[in-house]
Structure formats: C-alpha cells, structure tokens
Design a protein around this motif. Sequence first.
Motif, short mmCIF file in Angstrom:
data_model
loop_
_atom_site.label_atom_id
_atom_site.label_comp_id
_atom_site.label_asym_id
_atom_site.label_seq_id
_atom_site.Cartn_x
_atom_site.Cartn_y
_atom_site.Cartn_z
N TYR A 27 0.83 -1.20 0.00
CA TYR A 27 0.00 0.00 0.00
C TYR A 27 0.87 1.26 0.00
N LEU A 28 1.87 1.24 0.88
CA LEU A 28 2.75 2.40 0.95
C LEU A 28 3.45 2.62 -0.38
N PHE A 29 3.86 1.53 -0.97
CA PHE A 29 4.56 1.60 -2.24
C PHE A 29 3.62 2.16 -3.32
N MET A 30 2.39 1.61 -3.36
CA MET A 30 1.41 2.06 -4.35
C MET A 30 1.14 3.56 -4.15
N LEU A 31 1.02 3.95 -2.88
CA LEU A 31 0.73 5.34 -2.55
C LEU A 31 1.83 6.26 -3.12
N GLU A 32 3.04 5.78 -2.92
CA GLU A 32 4.20 6.53 -3.40
C GLU A 32 4.10 6.72 -4.92
N VAL A 33 3.77 5.62 -5.60
CA VAL A 33 3.68 5.66 -7.06
C VAL A 33 2.57 6.63 -7.48
N ILE A 34 1.42 6.52 -6.76
CA ILE A 34 0.29 7.39 -7.11
C ILE A 34 0.66 8.86 -6.90
N HIS A 35 1.28 9.14 -5.76
CA HIS A 35 1.69 10.51 -5.49
C HIS A 35 2.63 11.03 -6.56
N ASP A 36 3.56 10.19 -6.90
CA ASP A 36 4.49 10.59 -7.97
C ASP A 36 3.73 10.96 -9.22
N ASN A 37 2.77 10.08 -9.55
CA ASN A 37 1.96 10.29 -10.73
C ASN A 37 1.22 11.61 -10.66
N ILE A 38 0.54 11.83 -9.51
CA ILE A 38 -0.27 13.03 -9.35
C ILE A 38 0.61 14.27 -9.40
N ASP A 39 1.76 14.15 -8.72
CA ASP A 39 2.65 15.29 -8.69
C ASP A 39 3.12 15.65 -10.10
N GLU A 40 3.37 14.61 -10.88
CA GLU A 40 3.79 14.84 -12.26
C GLU A 40 2.67 15.54 -13.04
N GLU A 41 1.47 15.05 -12.78
CA GLU A 41 0.29 15.62 -13.42
C GLU A 41 0.17 17.11 -13.08
N LEU A 42 0.34 17.41 -11.75
CA LEU A 42 0.25 18.79 -11.29
C LEU A 42 1.31 19.65 -11.98
N GLU A 43 2.47 19.11 -12.04
CA GLU A 43 3.60 19.80 -12.69
C GLU A 43 3.26 20.12 -14.14
N ASN A 44 2.69 19.13 -14.80
CA ASN A 44 2.27 19.31 -16.20
C ASN A 44 1.27 20.45 -16.33
N GLN A 45 0.28 20.38 -15.41
CA GLN A 45 -0.77 21.39 -15.46
C GLN A 45 -0.17 22.79 -15.28
N LYS A 46 0.78 22.84 -14.36
CA LYS A 46 1.43 24.13 -14.10
C LYS A 46 2.05 24.68 -15.39
N ARG A 47 2.74 23.74 -16.06
CA ARG A 47 3.39 24.16 -17.29
C ARG A 47 2.34 24.63 -18.31
N VAL A 48 1.23 23.86 -18.42
CA VAL A 48 0.17 24.21 -19.37
C VAL A 48 -0.41 25.59 -19.04
N ILE A 49 -0.66 25.80 -17.70
CA ILE A 49 -1.25 27.07 -17.28
C ILE A 49 -0.33 28.23 -17.64
N ILE A 50 0.93 28.06 -17.33
CA ILE A 50 1.87 29.16 -17.58
C ILE A 50 2.01 29.42 -19.07
N GLN A 51 1.94 28.30 -19.85
CA GLN A 51 2.02 28.45 -21.30
C GLN A 51 0.81 29.24 -21.81
N LYS A 52 -0.40 28.82 -21.28
CA LYS A 52 -1.63 29.47 -21.70
C LYS A 52 -1.59 30.97 -21.39
N LEU A 53 -0.92 31.31 -20.31
CA LEU A 53 -0.90 32.67 -19.83
C LEU A 53 -0.40 33.65 -20.90
N SER A 54 0.54 33.17 -21.69
CA SER A 54 1.08 34.05 -22.72
C SER A 54 0.03 34.42 -23.75
#
Lengths: 428, 225
Positions: A27-54
């Motif tokens: 479970y802990l391992f899966m959680l770690e993987v999921i968090h990594d995934n979500i964090d990556e997703e968030l990072e992506n979104q950040k990039r998309v948002i900043i890109q859109k801003l222009s």
Amino acid sequence: MKLANQSLKYLSLSVLLVIALWSTVFYLFMLEVIHDNIDEELENQKRVIIQKLSEDDAILAVSEFGISNYQVHEIPKEKAMLMRNTYQDTMLYMQDEDDPEPELEPVRMLVTAFEHQGRFYELTIINSMIEESDLIKNLFYSVVILFFLLVISIVSINKIVLQRLLNPLYSFLEQLTKFRLGEMSNKPTIDTKIQEFRDLQQAVATLIRHNEETYEQQKQFIGNASHELQTPLAIMINKLEMIAEKGNLQKEQAVATGEVLDMAERLARLNKSLLLLTKIENKQFFDNKTVSIDQVVHQHASELADAATFKDVKINITEGSRLEVNMDPALAHMMVANLLRNALFHNMPKGTIAVQIAENMIEIRNTSTYPPLDTKRMFSRFYKSETSSSGTGLGLAIVKAICNLYGFAISYAYEVQQHSFRIHFHVE
Amino acid sequence: MKILIVEDEKELRETLAASLIKEEYLVETASDFHAALEKISVYDYDCILLDIMLPGGNGLQLLEVLKSEHKSDNVIIISAKDSLDDKLKGLELGADDYLTKPFHIAELNARIKAVLRRKQQQGRNALEMGQVVLDLNERQLFIKEIPVPVNRKEFDILYYFLLNKNRLVSKNALAEHVWGDNTDQADNFDFIYSQIKNLRKKFLVAEAGIDFEAVYGIGYKLIEK
C-alpha cells in the motif's frame, strides 16, 4: 486438538501476519507511485497554465477553485523569491457531478510561484485524490479475498496431504492403544517410508521390549519370592503350633503366641493368594474342561448353607437356563466360591443372596449394610473396603484375574443395600 | 506305625518329627536324596512325607523308585511348590496326597491318618473317642450308640478333631478345613465357634465323655474327660 488443526491454526495466523505486513508495504509503495503520478500531473498542469498565460490573461483572474482546478493570487516579490514547488495533502470542499452539495474531499495540492510581466503570482493547483481512497478500499478487499483463498487452499491441502502423511501414524496409534503388556498381542508396526515415523516405531519397539523384560522379571520375582517364603512360613507356623500345644505357657505368653501365630497365618494366606494370582496371570492353568456353572454354584451354596443359616441369610438360586463354560474347573470353583463367600460374609441379618444363572451370565446379588465399593479400585490387589477386616484383599483381584484370563466380563453394581456382581462369559 | 520324613530343611524336619512322635508313630528322617534312597530301599514305611526339592536329586525320582516297587501309594508329597505339573506327576506316580507348604500340623495329621486308614481298611469306617463314634460312610454321629443329628459343618469339624485327638487344632486350621482352601475370609470365626458350642452341648447332654478345651484363643483340643 488434532495435529492437522493445530498446524492449520499456526499456518493461518502466520499467513494473516505475512499478508498484513505485505499489504502495508504494498500500500505504501502504491501510494508513493500514485503521489508521484499526481505530482507529475500537477507539474504538467502548471506548465500548461503558464504556457496558456502568454495567450490569455484571464487566467490571472481565477482567484478561487471553481470549475477550474487552480487559483492565482498576486504576491510580493520577496515572498515569491522564497517559494519553491511544494506538494501537500489536504482537504477541500469540492462538489463532484454526483454530489448534491460540496463535500470535504482529499486533494493533492501544488503551491508554486511565477512571474508574469514583472509581477509575481502564487499558483495553487489541486488534484482530487478520490482514486486513492478507492484504491485503499480495493486493496483491502483484495487482501481479504487473498487471505481467505489462501486459508481455504491451505485447509484443503493440509487435509489431503497431512491425512495421507499421518495415516500410518494414526494406525500406529490405534495399535498402540490396543497393545497390552504381557498379552500375546502383536507389536505395533508402522507402514511408511517417513524416517521420523520409522524412528518412532523403533523407539516404541525398544521401549516395549524393555518393559516386557521388566514385566517378566517382576512376575517371576513375585512368584519366586512367594515361593521362597513358603518353607520359612511352614516352620514358623508349625513351631508356634507345637509351642502352643505344649500347654506349659503362662497365659500372657500363650496369648502372645496365638497372636504371632495369627499373623504368620495371615502372611501364609497372603503369600498363597499372591502365588495363585501370579500363576493365573502366567496362564499356568490350562486344564480346560466343560464346567457346569450350575453345579459349581449348587455345590458351594450347600457348603455355605450352615453358615448362611447361622448368619440368618437366605440363598436363592434362579436358573434361567443351564450354563456351561469351558475353563479350568479349579478356577471356576475359586471364582464362584470367592463371590459367594463375599456375598455371605458381607451380608446382614435377615438378608439374602440371590444367584441368577442365565444363558451366558451369572449374577450374584447380596444385601448388605456396607456402602458401595470403589469401582475404580475394587479389583486391584490389596483393595479393602473400610469395613473389611483382615481378609487378604486379594479375593476380588483373583476373580478379576480369572475373568481376564478367559476374557469374561465382570461388572459390579450397587443399589440401595444391594451389591451385585455379574459375569458375562462369552463376550463378542 | 513307621513314618519317614524326607525334608532338607532341618527346622521343619525336626518340628514335624516332634509332632509325629506325639502321635506315637515311629519316626525316621532323611535330609537329602541319597539318605532317603538308602532308607526306602532298606525299610518299609507305612507313610512317607516327601519333599520334592532335595539336595542331590528330585523327590519325584524317589517316587519313581517307590512306584517300581509298588510302594508309592503311601506317599504324601510336601512341597513349597504349588505347581500343577508336580502335583499331577506326583499323583500319577502313585503318591496319595499333595500338601503345599505351609500347612497346619492338624492338616498333616489328618492327611497321614487318611493314608494309614486306607491301608488298614478296618471293617467299620469310623472314628471313635470316649462314647463317641463317628461313622464316616453314613456321615452319622453316635453317642453311646444312639444317633445324634449333626449338620454338615458340625460333622466336618468333629471329624477333623477326631483325626487330631488330644492335639491342638488352631482356629485357622479349622477355618481352612471348614471353608476350603484358598479362602480369603479365614478370619470369619463366629460361625465355627457356634458350631463347636453346639457340639459341646450335644456331648454334654448325651454324656459323651469328651469335650473341647479352649487354648487361649489359639484353638481347641478335643480331650477325654
């Protein structure tokens, strides 16, 4: 508890432990993987948002999580310079499609800062973690299912395998429970290739052999010892009789002589009975003939008739059928005589002895004021009820030994002031 | 009457001899196989008490010698071994009786008298003392030739005493005789006392000239008055 069940108990407990441990780690391992995934997703979104801003400044106006999953606030430069990307778990009121009202739900939140046209902003992006709690639920269910599946398979494998493995042991045990020292029964054997069981058989065989040797020695010892006592006892008794007969003793001396004589006699009786018991147990009576129990009973009843009259006891014999038994006549007489004498001597005035002879059974029932005998100990050597006087305490042991020799079943019962002994002759 | 005691145990041999001398028998003794063999080949005895385990040989071998001379029918085997084999073999070889040690002197007397009586075969099979005649065939007591009724056990007891005239019969010997061998209840004497009391009354009433004399709780003697 059976070995199979016992092993099952420990196995399922340890499986439970292992699975619990494993599922936690998993479970802990899966959680770690999921968090990594979500964090990556968030990072992506950040990039998309900043890109859109222009292209679109409207994004800067989104100051609340509404339909979008982000909010932007302007912050001073100093604060922005200190900020790094931070991820955190938190709870937020959110309204899903199926929710009538906003609910507190777990979310993953990215807080970061950016510069746009010389101004600094704080960007917060969230991502729902509903999937995570679903995952935990699913994980839990699958772990439970896995556990039960494992236990069921262990039970069945255990049943089949252990049964097969332990079968020789069970048959060995059964033979062992039936085995009696001093009887000609076969030694227990175990039919298996398993080394431990073979060792067990070996060990048991050795133990039995030692015991049998000891048993034989003891039997012989009792026989020899009693035998060697006979001559000294004879001398003692006969000399005392001669002394007493001379008649030139003082009264005190004569009384003492009588007492010593009594003791010597008692010793002699005891010795004789022990010898007899040993002989019965050594199967030294093999003069088997067809003996009419009816006749034996009548003979001893008439022997005892005068004494019965004296004690005011009536002897009633009921013959349901003729009873003939194949056994040593001397032992048949001894068996009946012992029981009848007991029935008479432990009787009470105006009492009765009822002898019932049936096809396969004899019952001797007598009235008595004595309490019931101790059924556990009554047939053992030297058992005397509290009320008994100076008998040897071997009478019933002898009867029992005779019954054992021929495989007769003897039983005892007590009702109000009635003691009864019953012997079944042909036991199937 | 000449009796030979073959017994290796000195104390027992001497005690038995002393008791038999009291009965006015001529008693000779042998303590081992060879002494016994010598005696039986030279003399005739009316009764031989034979121990089976002897130094120098087995009593049964002596019995074989006696049987070959047709003299084994007056042998009483006295053995510490209550062995069925020995008993059967002994009786097969013509021994009259088999007595297992320890035994009562009264019992030995009774057995010896039985052997001697069988040898003599007098006309009337009866025992007499004072005015008393006990008819063994009819199982009937006569006092002054008048029949006196006795029960079975009274008869047995009187018979035993008449075989042991003027001798001490211990109550244990009596109990064993009355109740039979292998008794576990030989201490039940009340009944025996009452039988003796009954007999005593009968003697007194019929002026039998004999009476039981109690010996300090040990037993009784049947004596002539």
